[in-house]
Scaffold this active site. Structure first.
Site, PDB file in Angstrom:
ATOM      1  N   HIS A 267       0.456  -1.270   0.249  1.00 20.72           N
ATOM      2  CA  HIS A 267      -0.239  -0.131   0.204  1.00 20.72           C
ATOM      3  C   HIS A 267       0.902   1.337   0.106  1.00 20.72           C
ATOM      4  CE1 HIS A 267      -4.146   2.016   1.664  1.00 20.72           C
ATOM      5  NE2 HIS A 267      -3.627   2.862   0.606  1.00 20.72           N
TER       6      HIS A 267
ATOM      7  N   ASP B  78      -8.670   2.899  -3.055  1.00 21.13           N
ATOM      8  CA  ASP B  78      -8.070   3.976  -1.524  1.00 21.13           C
ATOM      9  C   ASP B  78      -8.220   4.743  -1.823  1.00 21.13           C
ATOM     10  OD1 ASP B  78      -6.619   3.489   0.923  1.00 21.13           O
ATOM     11  OD2 ASP B  78      -5.402   4.035  -0.516  1.00 21.13           O
TER      12      ASP B  78
ATOM     13  N   HIS C 166     -11.033   0.060   0.916  1.00 18.42           N
ATOM     14  CA  HIS C 166     -11.151   1.164   1.800  1.00 18.42           C
ATOM     15  C   HIS C 166     -12.266   1.712   2.958  1.00 18.42           C
ATOM     16  CE1 HIS C 166      -9.952   5.438   2.770  1.00 18.42           C
ATOM     17  NE2 HIS C 166     -11.378   4.864   2.978  1.00 18.42           N
TER      18      HIS C 166
ATOM     19  N   ASN D  71      -6.203   9.128   7.386  1.00 13.93           N
ATOM     20  CA  ASN D  71      -7.135   8.408   6.818  1.00 13.93           C
ATOM     21  C   ASN D  71      -7.203   7.323   6.854  1.00 13.93           C
ATOM     22  OD1 ASN D  71      -9.716   7.595   5.461  1.00 13.93           O
ATOM     23  ND2 ASN D  71      -9.815   8.344   3.784  1.00 13.93           N
TER      24      ASN D  71
ATOM     25  N   ASP E 233       0.835   2.861   3.613  1.00  9.92           N
ATOM     26  CA  ASP E 233       0.302   4.007   3.229  1.00  9.92           C
ATOM     27  C   ASP E 233       0.595   4.593   2.784  1.00  9.92           C
ATOM     28  OD1 ASP E 233      -2.566   4.977   2.524  1.00  9.92           O
ATOM     29  OD2 ASP E 233      -3.067   4.664   4.157  1.00  9.92           O
TER      30      ASP E 233
ATOM     31  N   HIS F 212       2.462  14.422   0.600  1.00 12.91           N
ATOM     32  CA  HIS F 212       1.912  15.952   0.540  1.00 12.91           C
ATOM     33  C   HIS F 212       2.586  16.563   0.401  1.00 12.91           C
ATOM     34  CE1 HIS F 212      -2.091  14.403   0.106  1.00 12.91           C
ATOM     35  NE2 HIS F 212      -2.106  13.906   1.382  1.00 12.91           N
TER      36      HIS F 212
END
Length: 429
Positions: free
Chosen positions: A52, A146, A173, A277, A304, A308
């Protein structure tokens, strides 16, 4: 190449001989016939596999690229990552998944296995080209929307039925959108005190329960992404007790961090670095997740990794993007949460961070035991090191880590992909 005096899965020191990309021999006092790497004090693990990872390319190269993301993965000890489908354009066609796969081959820091979208544009209205992506050069076997939940039960059933034909898996998800509209953090005492819209645990648990039943009904494989609540653990445990083909993952940050950080952190309240999240949950949830990973109810650790750019995180809480980078700190966090607490040994880490993710993703050549004849995908790790997390030193283009300034245990010394060093002495090779 010979790696000298390394402790395979934390055992006694041995030597590993690598030839032509394969482990040729494991023994004691092997004679050198090429490059010698001193592994004294280091643990050897099979190269880590992440099921992931968000690499952002194509479309959000300001946050990450396949090149920088795979460099980050190599720095974290990974030899393979599964690239999630929420790119721009979405990876919902054979053309896009092949583009991502070829970029991974071009840069060579680790293998990149694309994840295909379940629905066109991640919009939850019609199935994407699952068969075409499975038949493409990328050989996609994991499908996920996801970032969004496949909340339509009929569509989810059809996806589970479709992927059976090529032994695929739908990675869900789990987030009921009507229960999480406007949600900002875990629903509880702290969200009430901070005046932030709560994200109830039942929004995750309801979808997991539904999808476990659907997977059993059609006889297909279901994988549950980033499990975050104690209730979710109990549902997955129940599904597994029935013999259903359900697997699950937990992220490093959900094994270590709690929602208390949103209110009380080194940088004060409302720091968007902790916005993720699913959200950070309670201490009780963290303890349940650790126990579930230890007993095998949760099968794997998946990062995950969600990069950003600065402007998307350093803003007011409500406007900030959700997500944390995690590839370069994952092994250290797992050591802190699971190994140093006595919940897992290094063989257990290898199972949950290499063998099982490779198995779930049907990724041949990865997750193999460190034994003669196996591909030389190897991670050397010093568990005795202590490292203060400095995001400016990351290979990732993004810096949104919740661990900045924290001192974490361990350090990846070297990573080898089919015998080729991608990291040596902690630096990109």
């Amino acid at each position: 190449m010979i790696i000298k005096n390394v402790r395979i899965l934390g055992g006694d020191p041995r030597d590993i001989r690598v030839r032509d990309g394969v482990i040729a021999e494991i023994g004691d006092n092997l004679e050198a016939d090429g490059q010698v790497i001193d592994g004294a004090g280091a643990i050897a693990l099979p190269g880590l596999v992440d099921l992931h990872t968000h690499l952002r390319e194509p479309g959000r190269e300001d946050a990450e690229t396949v090149q920088t993301g795979t460099q980050s993965a190599a720095r974290g000890g990974y030899t393979a990552v599964h690239a999630m489908a929420n790119t721009m354009p979405v990876a919902d066609t054979a053309g896009v998944v092949e583009q991502v796969w070829r970029l991974g081959q071009e840069f060579g820091h680790c293998d990149v296995q694309p994840v295909g979208a379940v629905t066109v544009g991640l919009e939850g209205r019609q199935l994407a080209e699952l068969g075409a992506m499975a038949d493409s050069a990328a050989r996609v076997r994991v499908f996920s929307d996801d970032g969004r939940c496949v909340d339509d039960a009929v569509l989810m059933r059809r996806a589970l039925e479709y992927v059976k034909a090529f032994d695929g898996v739908v990675a869900q998800h789990a987030q009921e959108p009507k229960l999480t509209a406007g949600a900002q953090m875990n629903e509880g005492v702290i969200s009430g005190r901070l005046g932030l819209a709560g994200w109830p645990a039942v929004a995750e648990e309801a979808i997991i329960a539904r999808d476990c039943l659907l997977a059993a009904h059609v006889g297909s494989r279901l994988h549950v992404c980033h499990v975050s609540t104690a209730g979710s653990v109990e549902i997955i445990r129940w599904a597994k007790s029935k013999g259903w083909n359900v697997t699950a993952e937990v992220t490093p940050h959900h094994l270590l961090l709690t929602d208390e950080l949103v209110e009380r952190s080194p940088n004060g309240a409302y720091n968007p670095i902790y916005k993720v999240n699913p959200p950070l949950r309670t201490r009780e949830d963290v303890e349940a997740l650790r126990a579930a990973l230890a007993d095998g109810t949760i099968d794997i650790v998946a990062t995950d990794h969600a990069p950003h750019p600065v402007e998307d995180k350093e803003t007011e809480w409500a406007a900030a993007a959700m997500g944390m980078v995690g590839l370069e700190t994952a092994l250290s966090v797992v050591q802190e949460a699971m190994v140093d607490t006595g919940l897992l040994d290094w063989a257990g880490v290898a199972e949950r961070m290499s063998a099982m993710p490779a198995h779930i993703g049907r990724l041949a050549g990865h997750g193999r035991p460190l034994a003669a004849g196996s591909p030389a995908n190897i991670t050397l790790y010093d568990p005795a090191a202590r490292t203060q997390v400095d995001p400016s030193a990351f290979a990732s283009k993004s810096r949104n880590t919740p661990y900045e300034g924290m001192t974490l245990p361990g350090r990846v010394l070297a990573t080898f992909l089919r015998g080729k060093p991608t990291v040596l002495e902690g630096k990109l090779a």
